[in-house]
Scaffold this active site. Sequence first.
Site, PDB file in Angstrom:
ATOM      1  N   GLY A  42       0.740  -1.445   0.508  1.00 13.66           N
ATOM      2  CA  GLY A  42       0.137   0.043  -0.226  1.00 13.66           C
ATOM      3  C   GLY A  42       0.916   1.488   0.307  1.00 13.66           C
ATOM      4  O   GLY A  42       0.412   2.348  -0.316  1.00 13.66           O
ATOM      5  N   GLU A  88       3.645   4.717   5.978  1.00 12.05           N
ATOM      6  CA  GLU A  88       2.376   3.497   5.857  1.00 12.05           C
ATOM      7  C   GLU A  88       1.020   4.268   4.975  1.00 12.05           C
ATOM      8  O   GLU A  88       0.753   5.678   5.307  1.00 12.05           O
ATOM      9  CB  GLU A  88       1.836   3.193   7.354  1.00 12.05           C
ATOM     10  CG  GLU A  88       2.113   1.940   7.685  1.00 12.05           C
ATOM     11  CD  GLU A  88       1.010   0.905   6.601  1.00 12.05           C
ATOM     12  OE1 GLU A  88       1.062   0.993   5.529  1.00 12.05           O
ATOM     13  OE2 GLU A  88       0.306  -0.023   7.082  1.00 12.05           O
ATOM     14  N   ASP A  89       0.204   3.767   4.251  1.00  7.52           N
ATOM     15  CA  ASP A  89      -0.984   4.267   4.009  1.00  7.52           C
ATOM     16  C   ASP A  89      -1.200   4.570   4.549  1.00  7.52           C
ATOM     17  O   ASP A  89      -2.722   5.890   4.503  1.00  7.52           O
ATOM     18  CB  ASP A  89      -0.584   3.152   2.732  1.00  7.52           C
ATOM     19  CG  ASP A  89      -1.270   1.838   3.117  1.00  7.52           C
ATOM     20  OD1 ASP A  89      -0.977   1.270   4.535  1.00  7.52           O
ATOM     21  OD2 ASP A  89      -2.089   1.699   2.463  1.00  7.52           O
ATOM     22  N   ASP A  98      -6.251   2.336  10.670  1.00  3.24           N
ATOM     23  CA  ASP A  98      -7.215   1.868  10.735  1.00  3.24           C
ATOM     24  C   ASP A  98      -7.201   0.597  11.864  1.00  3.24           C
ATOM     25  O   ASP A  98      -7.810   1.996  12.594  1.00  3.24           O
ATOM     26  CB  ASP A  98      -7.218   0.466   9.630  1.00  3.24           C
ATOM     27  CG  ASP A  98      -9.358  -0.001   9.682  1.00  3.24           C
ATOM     28  OD1 ASP A  98     -10.398   0.641   9.596  1.00  3.24           O
ATOM     29  OD2 ASP A  98      -9.283  -0.771   9.452  1.00  3.24           O
ATOM     30  N   LYS A 100      -8.056   6.674   9.691  1.00  6.59           N
ATOM     31  CA  LYS A 100      -9.627   6.561  10.504  1.00  6.59           C
ATOM     32  C   LYS A 100      -9.630   6.396  11.705  1.00  6.59           C
ATOM     33  O   LYS A 100     -10.010   5.190  12.363  1.00  6.59           O
ATOM     34  CB  LYS A 100      -9.795   4.833   9.678  1.00  6.59           C
ATOM     35  CG  LYS A 100     -10.173   4.801   8.276  1.00  6.59           C
ATOM     36  CD  LYS A 100     -10.947   3.772   7.923  1.00  6.59           C
ATOM     37  CE  LYS A 100     -10.677   2.741   6.743  1.00  6.59           C
ATOM     38  NZ  LYS A 100     -11.041   1.783   6.219  1.00  6.59           N
ATOM     39  N   VAL A 123     -11.343   3.226   1.734  1.00  6.84           N
ATOM     40  CA  VAL A 123     -10.908   3.758   0.463  1.00  6.84           C
ATOM     41  C   VAL A 123      -9.701   3.546  -0.078  1.00  6.84           C
ATOM     42  O   VAL A 123      -9.502   2.425   0.346  1.00  6.84           O
ATOM     43  CB  VAL A 123     -10.293   5.477   0.888  1.00  6.84           C
ATOM     44  CG1 VAL A 123     -11.455   6.453   1.877  1.00  6.84           C
ATOM     45  CG2 VAL A 123      -9.572   4.931   2.407  1.00  6.84           C
ATOM     46  N   ASP A 157      -5.922  -0.170  -1.964  1.00  8.09           N
ATOM     47  CA  ASP A 157      -6.521  -1.293  -2.933  1.00  8.09           C
ATOM     48  C   ASP A 157      -7.847  -2.278  -2.154  1.00  8.09           C
ATOM     49  O   ASP A 157      -8.207  -1.744  -1.126  1.00  8.09           O
ATOM     50  CB  ASP A 157      -6.005  -2.740  -3.187  1.00  8.09           C
ATOM     51  CG  ASP A 157      -5.657  -3.119  -2.030  1.00  8.09           C
ATOM     52  OD1 ASP A 157      -5.466  -3.165  -1.326  1.00  8.09           O
ATOM     53  OD2 ASP A 157      -6.017  -4.906  -2.111  1.00  8.09           O
ATOM     54  N   ARG A 191      -5.405   0.142  -6.700  1.00  8.46           N
ATOM     55  CA  ARG A 191      -4.578   0.937  -6.217  1.00  8.46           C
ATOM     56  C   ARG A 191      -3.512   2.225  -6.879  1.00  8.46           C
ATOM     57  O   ARG A 191      -2.864   2.857  -6.468  1.00  8.46           O
ATOM     58  CB  ARG A 191      -3.440  -0.187  -6.221  1.00  8.46           C
ATOM     59  CG  ARG A 191      -2.960  -0.747  -4.853  1.00  8.46           C
ATOM     60  CD  ARG A 191      -1.843  -1.875  -4.641  1.00  8.46           C
ATOM     61  NE  ARG A 191      -2.370  -3.233  -4.436  1.00  8.46           N
ATOM     62  CZ  ARG A 191      -2.381  -3.075  -3.327  1.00  8.46           C
ATOM     63  NH1 ARG A 191      -2.251  -2.266  -2.127  1.00  8.46           N
ATOM     64  NH2 ARG A 191      -3.016  -4.350  -1.983  1.00  8.46           N
TER      65      ARG A 191
HETATM   66  P1  IMP Z   1      -4.878  -1.910  10.456  1.00 18.16           P
HETATM   67  O1  IMP Z   1      -5.881  -2.116  10.615  1.00 18.16           O
HETATM   68  O2  IMP Z   1      -4.366  -0.061  11.052  1.00 18.16           O
HETATM   69  O3  IMP Z   1      -3.798  -2.857  11.123  1.00 18.16           O
HETATM   70  O4  IMP Z   1      -4.828  -1.727   8.669  1.00 18.16           O
HETATM   71  C1  IMP Z   1      -4.888  -2.815   8.357  1.00 18.16           C
HETATM   72  C2  IMP Z   1      -4.207  -2.632   6.314  1.00 18.16           C
HETATM   73  O5  IMP Z   1      -5.337  -2.687   6.347  1.00 18.16           O
HETATM   74  C3  IMP Z   1      -3.824  -1.803   5.810  1.00 18.16           C
HETATM   75  O6  IMP Z   1      -2.599  -1.414   6.147  1.00 18.16           O
HETATM   76  C4  IMP Z   1      -4.127  -1.517   4.458  1.00 18.16           C
HETATM   77  O7  IMP Z   1      -3.743  -1.962   4.120  1.00 18.16           O
HETATM   78  C5  IMP Z   1      -5.745  -1.953   4.879  1.00 18.16           C
HETATM   79  N1  IMP Z   1      -7.169  -0.583   5.104  1.00 18.16           N
HETATM   80  C6  IMP Z   1      -7.172  -0.914   5.776  1.00 18.16           C
HETATM   81  N2  IMP Z   1      -8.325  -0.030   5.759  1.00 18.16           N
HETATM   82  C7  IMP Z   1      -8.789   0.501   4.633  1.00 18.16           C
HETATM   83  C8  IMP Z   1      -9.024   1.027   3.702  1.00 18.16           C
HETATM   84  O8  IMP Z   1      -9.685   2.128   3.558  1.00 18.16           O
HETATM   85  N3  IMP Z   1      -8.363   0.744   1.963  1.00 18.16           N
HETATM   86  C9  IMP Z   1      -7.763   0.254   1.609  1.00 18.16           C
HETATM   87  N4  IMP Z   1      -7.102  -0.736   2.521  1.00 18.16           N
HETATM   88  C10 IMP Z   1      -7.293  -0.217   3.769  1.00 18.16           C
HETATM   89 MG    MG Z   2      -0.808  -1.294   4.499  1.00 19.71          MG
END
Ligand code: IMP
Ligand code: MG
Length: 175
Positions: free
Chosen positions: A42, A97-98, A101, A129, A151, A157, A163
């Site tokens: 990402g 990081e992209d 979440d 988020k 998103v 993606d 992407r």
């Molecule tokens: P985490 O929940 O913060 O561990 O995020 C896990 C991963 O989920 C991120 O690195 C993204 O790859 C993916 N992700 C979470 N939310 C989104 C979104 O809205 N769009 C795309 N990928 C997401």
């Molecule tokens: Mg990611």
Amino acid sequence: MSDPKVLISEQTIAAKISELAQTISSDYAGVEDLVMVGVLKGSFIFLADLSRRLTIPRSVDFMALSTYGNATQTDGAVRMIMDLRRNIAGRHVLIVEDIVDTGYTISYLLRALATRHPASLKTCVLVHKPDRRKVPVQIDYLGFEIPDVWVVGFGLDWSERYRTLPYIGVVEPGD
Ligand code: IMP
Ligand code: MG
């Protein structure tokens, strides 16, 4: 199939990345080699743009991680698929990081990299988020806060789609 609706435009992202690059360049002034760690897949577009706008010496390395579970639901278990090529002991490290979440991914990364004794360890995140966050996380540089929507684009993606969209968009139900 319609294109995802624009949430953050290409121009707005570019302006924000320039601003982040200025702040980071001034915060790390004097550092000989900032190691930017991109989290695949990402972060590759964000990292490409951010790294090119920095005015300090920097290098780029990558890690690949995977979260168990399906695309939108994770239970917090994170697995490393590809490690860094270089040793980060004694070096200044910036995780790029992209998106944050739930926060599980970045908190795993911070813990994993901290055990390697970098000189410093910070994070730069394009999108956050806050409504979805489950664990406290350290975000040192942030692009945008967004509501709880899925998103895509600018590296993000939806099952490997979208992407390379140049903006951040929202997938409409039924797309
Ligand atoms: P985490 O929940 O913060 O561990 O995020 C896990 C991963 O989920 C991120 O690195 C993204 O790859 C993916 N992700 C979470 N939310 C989104 C979104 O809205 N769009 C795309 N990928 C997401
Ligand atoms: Mg990611």
